[in-house]
Write a protein that holds these residues in place. Structure first.
Motif, mmCIF file in Angstrom:
data_model
loop_
_atom_site.group_PDB
_atom_site.id
_atom_site.type_symbol
_atom_site.label_atom_id
_atom_site.label_comp_id
_atom_site.label_asym_id
_atom_site.label_seq_id
_atom_site.Cartn_x
_atom_site.Cartn_y
_atom_site.Cartn_z
ATOM 1 N N HIS A 184 0.796 -1.223 0.000
ATOM 2 C CA HIS A 184 0.000 0.000 0.000
ATOM 3 C C HIS A 184 0.830 1.276 0.000
ATOM 4 N N GLY A 185 2.137 1.175 -0.226
ATOM 5 C CA GLY A 185 2.998 2.338 -0.065
ATOM 6 C C GLY A 185 2.664 3.509 -0.960
ATOM 7 N N THR A 186 2.264 3.274 -2.189
ATOM 8 C CA THR A 186 2.015 4.370 -3.125
ATOM 9 C C THR A 186 0.577 4.401 -3.624
ATOM 10 N N ILE A 187 -0.324 3.759 -2.908
ATOM 11 C CA ILE A 187 -1.710 3.660 -3.367
ATOM 12 C C ILE A 187 -2.430 4.991 -3.184
ATOM 13 N N GLU A 188 -3.158 5.400 -4.206
ATOM 14 C CA GLU A 188 -3.913 6.645 -4.177
ATOM 15 C C GLU A 188 -5.180 6.490 -3.334
ATOM 16 N N THR A 189 -5.852 7.600 -3.124
ATOM 17 C CA THR A 189 -7.124 7.556 -2.412
ATOM 18 C C THR A 189 -8.153 6.797 -3.250
ATOM 19 N N ILE A 190 -9.263 6.434 -2.614
ATOM 20 C CA ILE A 190 -10.330 5.731 -3.328
ATOM 21 C C ILE A 190 -10.826 6.580 -4.490
ATOM 22 N N GLY A 191 -11.031 7.855 -4.250
ATOM 23 C CA GLY A 191 -11.494 8.740 -5.320
ATOM 24 C C GLY A 191 -10.521 8.813 -6.476
ATOM 25 N N GLU A 192 -9.230 8.858 -6.178
ATOM 26 C CA GLU A 192 -8.214 8.910 -7.232
ATOM 27 C C GLU A 192 -8.179 7.619 -8.026
ATOM 28 N N GLN A 193 -8.322 6.499 -7.336
ATOM 29 C CA GLN A 193 -8.336 5.210 -8.040
ATOM 30 C C GLN A 193 -9.539 5.112 -8.976
ATOM 31 N N LEU A 194 -10.689 5.581 -8.516
ATOM 32 C CA LEU A 194 -11.878 5.558 -9.370
ATOM 33 C C LEU A 194 -11.699 6.467 -10.579
ATOM 34 N N ALA A 195 -11.085 7.636 -10.383
ATOM 35 C CA ALA A 195 -10.858 8.558 -11.499
ATOM 36 C C ALA A 195 -9.926 7.931 -12.530
ATOM 37 N N GLN A 196 -8.892 7.243 -12.064
ATOM 38 C CA GLN A 196 -7.980 6.569 -12.986
ATOM 39 C C GLN A 196 -8.696 5.458 -13.743
ATOM 40 N N GLY A 197 -9.583 4.752 -13.065
ATOM 41 C CA GLY A 197 -10.346 3.697 -13.722
ATOM 42 C C GLY A 197 -11.264 4.242 -14.789
ATOM 43 N N ARG A 198 -11.901 5.369 -14.512
ATOM 44 C CA ARG A 198 -12.754 6.001 -15.519
ATOM 45 C C ARG A 198 -11.940 6.390 -16.746
ATOM 46 N N ALA A 199 -10.758 6.924 -16.523
ATOM 47 C CA ALA A 199 -9.904 7.345 -17.633
ATOM 48 C C ALA A 199 -9.505 6.152 -18.493
ATOM 49 N N ARG A 200 -9.224 5.022 -17.856
ATOM 50 C CA ARG A 200 -8.844 3.824 -18.614
ATOM 51 C C ARG A 200 -10.023 3.269 -19.401
ATOM 52 N N ALA A 201 -11.230 3.491 -18.903
ATOM 53 C CA ALA A 201 -12.416 3.004 -19.610
ATOM 54 C C ALA A 201 -12.609 3.713 -20.946
ATOM 55 N N GLN A 202 -12.089 4.933 -21.083
ATOM 56 C CA GLN A 202 -12.067 5.670 -22.356
ATOM 57 C C GLN A 202 -13.441 5.737 -23.023
ATOM 58 N N GLY A 203 -14.442 6.070 -22.248
ATOM 59 C CA GLY A 203 -15.770 6.267 -22.815
ATOM 60 C C GLY A 203 -16.523 5.006 -23.175
ATOM 61 N N LYS A 204 -15.991 3.832 -22.820
ATOM 62 C CA LYS A 204 -16.675 2.587 -23.153
ATOM 63 C C LYS A 204 -17.898 2.353 -22.274
ATOM 64 N N SER A 205 -17.960 3.049 -21.162
ATOM 65 C CA SER A 205 -19.099 2.926 -20.271
ATOM 66 C C SER A 205 -19.327 4.260 -19.588
ATOM 67 N N SER A 206 -20.593 4.552 -19.317
ATOM 68 C CA SER A 206 -20.908 5.781 -18.594
ATOM 69 C C SER A 206 -21.379 5.489 -17.173
ATOM 70 N N LYS A 207 -21.483 4.207 -16.840
ATOM 71 C CA LYS A 207 -21.869 3.790 -15.499
ATOM 72 C C LYS A 207 -20.869 2.743 -15.017
ATOM 73 N N PHE A 208 -20.609 2.750 -13.716
ATOM 74 C CA PHE A 208 -19.535 1.920 -13.193
ATOM 75 C C PHE A 208 -19.928 1.221 -11.894
ATOM 76 N N ILE A 209 -19.156 0.183 -11.590
ATOM 77 C CA ILE A 209 -19.275 -0.519 -10.320
ATOM 78 C C ILE A 209 -17.978 -0.329 -9.550
ATOM 79 N N ALA A 210 -18.079 0.084 -8.310
ATOM 80 C CA ALA A 210 -16.912 0.186 -7.432
ATOM 81 C C ALA A 210 -16.610 -1.215 -6.902
ATOM 82 N N TYR A 211 -15.404 -1.698 -7.181
ATOM 83 C CA TYR A 211 -15.040 -3.081 -6.855
ATOM 84 C C TYR A 211 -13.890 -3.089 -5.863
ATOM 85 N N PHE A 212 -14.208 -3.410 -4.612
ATOM 86 C CA PHE A 212 -13.180 -3.565 -3.584
ATOM 87 C C PHE A 212 -12.578 -4.955 -3.759
ATOM 88 N N GLN A 213 -11.463 -5.010 -4.448
ATOM 89 C CA GLN A 213 -10.904 -6.284 -4.906
ATOM 90 C C GLN A 213 -9.756 -6.776 -4.033
#
Length: 308
Positions: free
Chosen positions: A57-86
């Motif tokens: 966990h040394g360099t892990i971003e906040t939950i909000g930052e992780q979600l924002a990065q995930g949205r960016a990777r989705a590249q418009g393929k979806s407009s709705k998301f599931i938060a997955y605590f993996q």
């Protein structure tokens, strides 16, 4: 034709319910595991990557930052998301901490679902009720339980730290509260055969389940199994063997059970073996080919019904 032609996939369910596929945005919320922190043991399950335990966990971003990065990777393929605590055991903390983290993950309007991955022995009643509250608020909620095998000897061999009884109890309590349960199974664990996979699958179905995830055993750097593999003591499934067993389990599965995943892959250099698990689509194509030739989800059950 693709997997959706033969299997009731999570993507199919999402399109029916939300009109589109939902992208799962994975979150590492800095949880740990009772099999690592000394509560049950240390070192984790033998298939788990423990190389980063001292630096976790040394360099892990906040939950909000992780979600924002995930949205960016989705590249418009979806407009709705599931938060997955993996990552790790995502119900293993104080209630107020869990609620704070879950609340942070679902606060944006484009988050329409919540998936929480955990162990069967770490889901108290208060957490089940919390997740049920989110579901009553209109979220798509899934409790994901890592069972891996129903064989007690296998669970002991892989240092799992719980048995099938804990799994069965948690499933009963969760489904009684109206939660949907997705169970993770690993094919290829040491000492197991195709018949063992069938027996585990049968046991899971007998308890009741809403979703399944199938994974091939793959060896990752830093795991206890990596030592056995390097010593030549750990045979692994070939792609053809895995595709056959996964497809057979699918054919024995009722059509209303949702498959969230039928295979998995990892990247080198973390992945040590088998090599075929390093290619995202190869294993999936092999499964689809088998299903196309021999029948899709529920095939064996529909055949049996025709006998009566």
């Amino acid at each position: 034709m693709g997997l959706d032609s033969y299997v009731n996939t999570f993507g199919v369910q999402c399109r029916q319910q939300f009109g589109q596929r939902l992208k799962k945005l994975t979150i590492d919320a800095k949880f740990t595991c009772p099999n690592r922190d000394g509560s049950l043991g240390r070192g984790g399950c033998t298939f788990c990557n423990v190389a980063s335990f001292n630096h976790e966990h040394g360099t892990i971003e906040t939950i909000g930052e992780q979600l924002a990065q995930g949205r960016a990777r989705a590249q418009g393929k979806s407009s709705k998301f599931i938060a997955y605590f993996q990552a790790y055991t995502s119900t293993y903390d104080e209630y107020k901490v869990l609620k704070q983290k879950y609340d942070e993950a679902i606060k944006e309007s484009d988050i329409v679902g919540l998936c929480v991955g955990t162990r069967p022995d770490c889901v108290p009643d208060e957490v089940i009720e919390l997740l049920a509250q989110y579901q009553r608020q209109g979220l798509e909620v899934w409790l994901e339980l890592g069972l891996q095998s129903a064989n007690p000897a296998t669970l002991k061999r892989i240092n799992r730290g719980h048995g099938f009884d804990e799994y069965q109890d948690t499933v009963h309590r969760a489904r009684l509260a109206g939660l949907k349960v997705c169970t993770h199974l690993i094919l290829g664990l040491p000492g197991e055969t195709h018949e063992d996979y069938i027996a585990t699958h049968k046991a899971v179905l007998s308890v009741g389940v809403d979703g399944l995830k199938l994974h091939p055993l793959h060896i990752v750097e830093g795991s206890t199994m990596a030592k056995a593999w390097r010593a030549g003591r750990l045979p692994l499934l070939s792609q053809a063997e895995y595709a056959y067993s996964a497809a057979e389990l699918i054919r024995f599965t009722p059509k209303d059970v949702v498959f969230h995943r039928v295979t998995a892959y990892a990247k080198k250099p973390m992945l040590l073996a088998p090599d075929w698990c390093g290619f995202r689509w190869d294993g999936l194509v092999a499964i689809v080919d088998n299903l196309a030739k021999n029948g899709g989800q529920g095939h064996y059950l529909s055949q049996a019904a025709c006998l009566f």
